[in-house]
Write a protein that holds these residues in place. Sequence first.
Motif, PDB file in Angstrom:
ATOM      1  N   LYS A   1       0.779  -1.405  -0.358  1.00 49.00           N
ATOM      2  CA  LYS A   1       0.000   0.091  -0.063  1.00 49.00           C
ATOM      3  C   LYS A   1       0.824   1.269   0.238  1.00 49.00           C
ATOM      4  CE  LYS A   1      -3.987  -2.055   2.759  1.00 49.00           C
ATOM      5  NZ  LYS A   1      -4.822  -2.069   4.251  1.00 49.00           N
ATOM      6  N   LEU A   2       2.013   1.249   0.911  1.00 51.48           N
ATOM      7  CA  LEU A   2       2.982   2.738   0.721  1.00 51.48           C
ATOM      8  C   LEU A   2       3.459   2.459  -0.565  1.00 51.48           C
ATOM      9  CD1 LEU A   2       3.569   4.755   2.319  1.00 51.48           C
ATOM     10  CD2 LEU A   2       5.870   3.097   3.569  1.00 51.48           C
ATOM     11  N   VAL A   3       4.150   1.750  -0.924  1.00 49.73           N
ATOM     12  CA  VAL A   3       5.216   1.661  -2.059  1.00 49.73           C
ATOM     13  C   VAL A   3       3.865   2.430  -3.395  1.00 49.73           C
ATOM     14  CG1 VAL A   3       6.104   0.562  -3.787  1.00 49.73           C
ATOM     15  CG2 VAL A   3       6.278   0.374  -1.404  1.00 49.73           C
TER      16      VAL A   3
ATOM     17  N   ASN B   1       0.693   3.555  -3.451  1.00 50.93           N
ATOM     18  CA  ASN B   1       0.213   4.909  -3.110  1.00 50.93           C
ATOM     19  C   ASN B   1       1.317   5.880  -3.136  1.00 50.93           C
ATOM     20  OD1 ASN B   1      -2.245   6.069  -2.815  1.00 50.93           O
ATOM     21  ND2 ASN B   1      -1.042   7.435  -1.156  1.00 50.93           N
ATOM     22  N   THR B   2       2.868   6.124  -3.313  1.00 45.64           N
ATOM     23  CA  THR B   2       3.764   7.013  -3.609  1.00 45.64           C
ATOM     24  C   THR B   2       3.644   6.716  -5.182  1.00 45.64           C
ATOM     25  OG1 THR B   2       4.335   6.725  -1.171  1.00 45.64           O
ATOM     26  CG2 THR B   2       5.797   7.657  -2.779  1.00 45.64           C
ATOM     27  N   VAL B   3       4.138   5.439  -5.199  1.00 47.69           N
ATOM     28  CA  VAL B   3       4.051   5.478  -6.896  1.00 47.69           C
ATOM     29  C   VAL B   3       3.120   6.156  -7.563  1.00 47.69           C
ATOM     30  CG1 VAL B   3       5.033   4.252  -8.700  1.00 47.69           C
ATOM     31  CG2 VAL B   3       5.742   3.755  -6.536  1.00 47.69           C
TER      32      VAL B   3
ATOM     33  N   THR C   1       0.792   8.305  -6.184  1.00 46.31           N
ATOM     34  CA  THR C   1       0.723   9.806  -6.859  1.00 46.31           C
ATOM     35  C   THR C   1       1.200  10.370  -7.055  1.00 46.31           C
ATOM     36  OG1 THR C   1      -0.240   9.251  -4.520  1.00 46.31           O
ATOM     37  CG2 THR C   1       0.414  11.412  -4.561  1.00 46.31           C
ATOM     38  N   ILE C   2       3.440  10.125  -6.993  1.00 48.98           N
ATOM     39  CA  ILE C   2       4.221  10.439  -8.539  1.00 48.98           C
ATOM     40  C   ILE C   2       3.859  11.051  -9.274  1.00 48.98           C
ATOM     41  CG2 ILE C   2       6.396  11.060  -8.484  1.00 48.98           C
ATOM     42  CD1 ILE C   2       6.728  10.472  -5.371  1.00 48.98           C
TER      43      ILE C   2
ATOM     44  N   TRP D   1      -5.005  14.769  -1.468  1.00 49.45           N
ATOM     45  CA  TRP D   1      -3.690  13.570  -1.395  1.00 49.45           C
ATOM     46  C   TRP D   1      -4.081  13.132   0.141  1.00 49.45           C
ATOM     47  CZ3 TRP D   1      -3.600  13.275  -6.033  1.00 49.45           C
ATOM     48  CH2 TRP D   1      -5.088  14.157  -6.760  1.00 49.45           C
TER      49      TRP D   1
ATOM     50  N   ALA E   1      -6.055   8.693   0.189  1.00 50.13           N
ATOM     51  CA  ALA E   1      -5.114   7.375   0.608  1.00 50.13           C
ATOM     52  C   ALA E   1      -5.472   6.657   1.566  1.00 50.13           C
ATOM     53  CB  ALA E   1      -3.867   7.853   1.150  1.00 50.13           C
TER      54      ALA E   1
END
Length: 234
Positions: A32-34, A36-38, A40-41, A83, A87
Amino acid sequence: MTPSSFRDLPPSGPPPWLRALVRRCLALWPLKLVGNTVATIGFFPLYFWIMKNAGQPWTLPLTAFDRLIAFWPALLPVYLSLWLYIALPVFLAKDRRELSNFALGCAFMTCIALVVFWFMPTAIPNFTIDTSPGTSLHLLKTIDAAGNAFPSLHVSFSVFACVVLARQLRDVAAPMWLRLLNIAWAVGIVYSTMAVRQHVLIDVLGGLALGIGFGLASRPRQAVAAAAVQAEPA
């Protein structure tokens, strides 16, 4: 104390719905962390590239409703809170299926909106507001120009997240105040898009249609089947 009085004592520890939410957050948390970060960026370069390279945008007209919405720059934090808000359904997904359903919904909404932005570029009117250096909206207006207006992805993301979050909170039997807070947050984000002069009613309605449509389409198959059975005549 008598045995009956022990039974009357309130249970110790966090309530069951809170424990269920924590379990959901801990499930698949590295993915989830990876992810969501990828996601969004990775969204922003394509979004801004289309804004820069699409054709001459058509300026959306103002409606009487738009003129009723007061300019309220203090709502900028609410606008930017999308944002964080989007999440929440990611981290509250209980398994891979729920996580992939939300991710695919966001991806398809993004693809539809980006295609519209490219082939039918739109922009909001040039509002007379103070965006000089030092003002709260200076950075926002400098980075996120008036293009890519219809449909509002800001609205569609918030509405889609609200529908999915409502489903997740219902599944864990969350209290009513938390469910209402979810709705209020989404409503606040939608309203802020017009209050900070980033969107007008037409593209807000487009975002609402997109978010609600994908929110309904993302329902689990069991829920869809149950609704169909209930709709059948006796």
